[in-house]
Design a protein around this motif. Structure first.
Motif, PDB file in Angstrom:
ATOM      1  N   UNK A  96       0.823  -1.213   0.000  1.00 29.46           N
ATOM      2  CA  UNK A  96       0.000   0.000   0.000  1.00 29.46           C
ATOM      3  C   UNK A  96       0.860   1.268   0.000  1.00 29.46           C
ATOM      4  N   UNK A  97       2.154   1.093   0.222  1.00 30.33           N
ATOM      5  CA  UNK A  97       3.096   2.205   0.354  1.00 30.33           C
ATOM      6  C   UNK A  97       2.700   3.120   1.503  1.00 30.33           C
ATOM      7  N   UNK A  98       2.019   2.567   2.489  1.00 30.97           N
ATOM      8  CA  UNK A  98       1.628   3.317   3.674  1.00 30.97           C
ATOM      9  C   UNK A  98       2.561   3.031   4.827  1.00 30.97           C
ATOM     10  N   UNK A  99       2.610   3.946   5.758  1.00 29.58           N
ATOM     11  CA  UNK A  99       3.471   3.813   6.929  1.00 29.58           C
ATOM     12  C   UNK A  99       2.619   3.917   8.182  1.00 29.58           C
ATOM     13  N   UNK A 100       2.804   2.985   9.096  1.00 30.90           N
ATOM     14  CA  UNK A 100       2.135   3.029  10.388  1.00 30.90           C
ATOM     15  C   UNK A 100       3.177   3.376  11.440  1.00 30.90           C
ATOM     16  N   UNK A 116      -0.485   6.433  14.344  1.00 25.50           N
ATOM     17  CA  UNK A 116      -0.993   6.885  13.058  1.00 25.50           C
ATOM     18  C   UNK A 116      -0.917   5.678  12.138  1.00 25.50           C
ATOM     19  N   UNK A 117      -2.056   5.214  11.668  1.00 20.48           N
ATOM     20  CA  UNK A 117      -2.108   3.995  10.870  1.00 20.48           C
ATOM     21  C   UNK A 117      -2.121   4.297   9.382  1.00 20.48           C
ATOM     22  N   UNK A 118      -1.228   3.623   8.683  1.00 22.81           N
ATOM     23  CA  UNK A 118      -1.216   3.620   7.219  1.00 22.81           C
ATOM     24  C   UNK A 118      -1.308   5.024   6.637  1.00 22.81           C
ATOM     25  N   UNK A 119      -0.534   5.934   7.197  1.00 29.60           N
ATOM     26  CA  UNK A 119      -0.623   7.328   6.791  1.00 29.60           C
ATOM     27  C   UNK A 119       0.423   7.650   5.737  1.00 29.60           C
ATOM     28  N   UNK A 120       0.041   8.444   4.780  1.00 31.40           N
ATOM     29  CA  UNK A 120       0.968   8.902   3.761  1.00 31.40           C
ATOM     30  C   UNK A 120       1.276   7.829   2.739  1.00 31.40           C
ATOM     31  N   UNK A 121       2.139   8.162   1.853  1.00 27.51           N
ATOM     32  CA  UNK A 121       2.623   7.224   0.852  1.00 27.51           C
ATOM     33  C   UNK A 121       4.120   7.272   0.898  1.00 27.51           C
ATOM     34  N   UNK A 122       4.724   6.160   1.255  1.00 26.16           N
ATOM     35  CA  UNK A 122       6.161   6.118   1.464  1.00 26.16           C
ATOM     36  C   UNK A 122       6.849   5.662   0.210  1.00 26.16           C
TER      37      UNK A 122
END
Length: 122
Positions: A96-100, A116-122
């Motif tokens: 998902x390219x997300x960062x928790x 912060x769950x699955x926030x942004x696109x890493x």
């Protein structure tokens, strides 16, 4: 420290219940302030474009995980009422390219945690 509570279901600020809608000198106030600071991107606020987490500059793209973690940790450490960041964990989901991000903090009012769950696109 007085901080307006967010609804656990919608994430919106709570209104209509008077003082019950606020944290007052509680660890949860500082924890929520950390989370709120992390969800504000640098330049996103029209009130102060110098305020916010520098995701584009220090987290996203070709930044190493160490640089990304350092950027996020510095943002957490700048929160009013925080005395120490005692634990910090980040997990990047490559699909998902997300960062928790999860953290434990000590505050002027006692210890608490934030996430912060699955926030942004890493």
């Amino acid at each position: 420290m007085r901080y307006r509570k967010k609804s656990p279901t919608t994430g919106d600020y709570q209104f209509g219940h008077g003082q019950v809608d606020f944290y007052r000198d509680e660890p949860a106030a500082v924890g929520q302030a950390c989370e709120t600071r992390l969800t504000l991107w640098l330049g996103e606020s029209f009130i102060d474009i110098e305020e916010g987490t520098p995701y584009i500059q220090g987290v996203l793209g070709k930044q190493s995980l160490a640089v990304a973690n350092g950027t996020i940790q510095m943002r957490v450490l700048g929160t009013q009422g925080l005395t120490d960041l005692t634990n910090f964990q980040s997990v990047v989901n490559p699909d998902t390219r997300g960062m928790t991000v999860a953290f434990d903090i000590d505050t002027l009012y006692g210890p608490t945690a934030g996430e912060i769950k699955n926030y942004g696109t890493y």
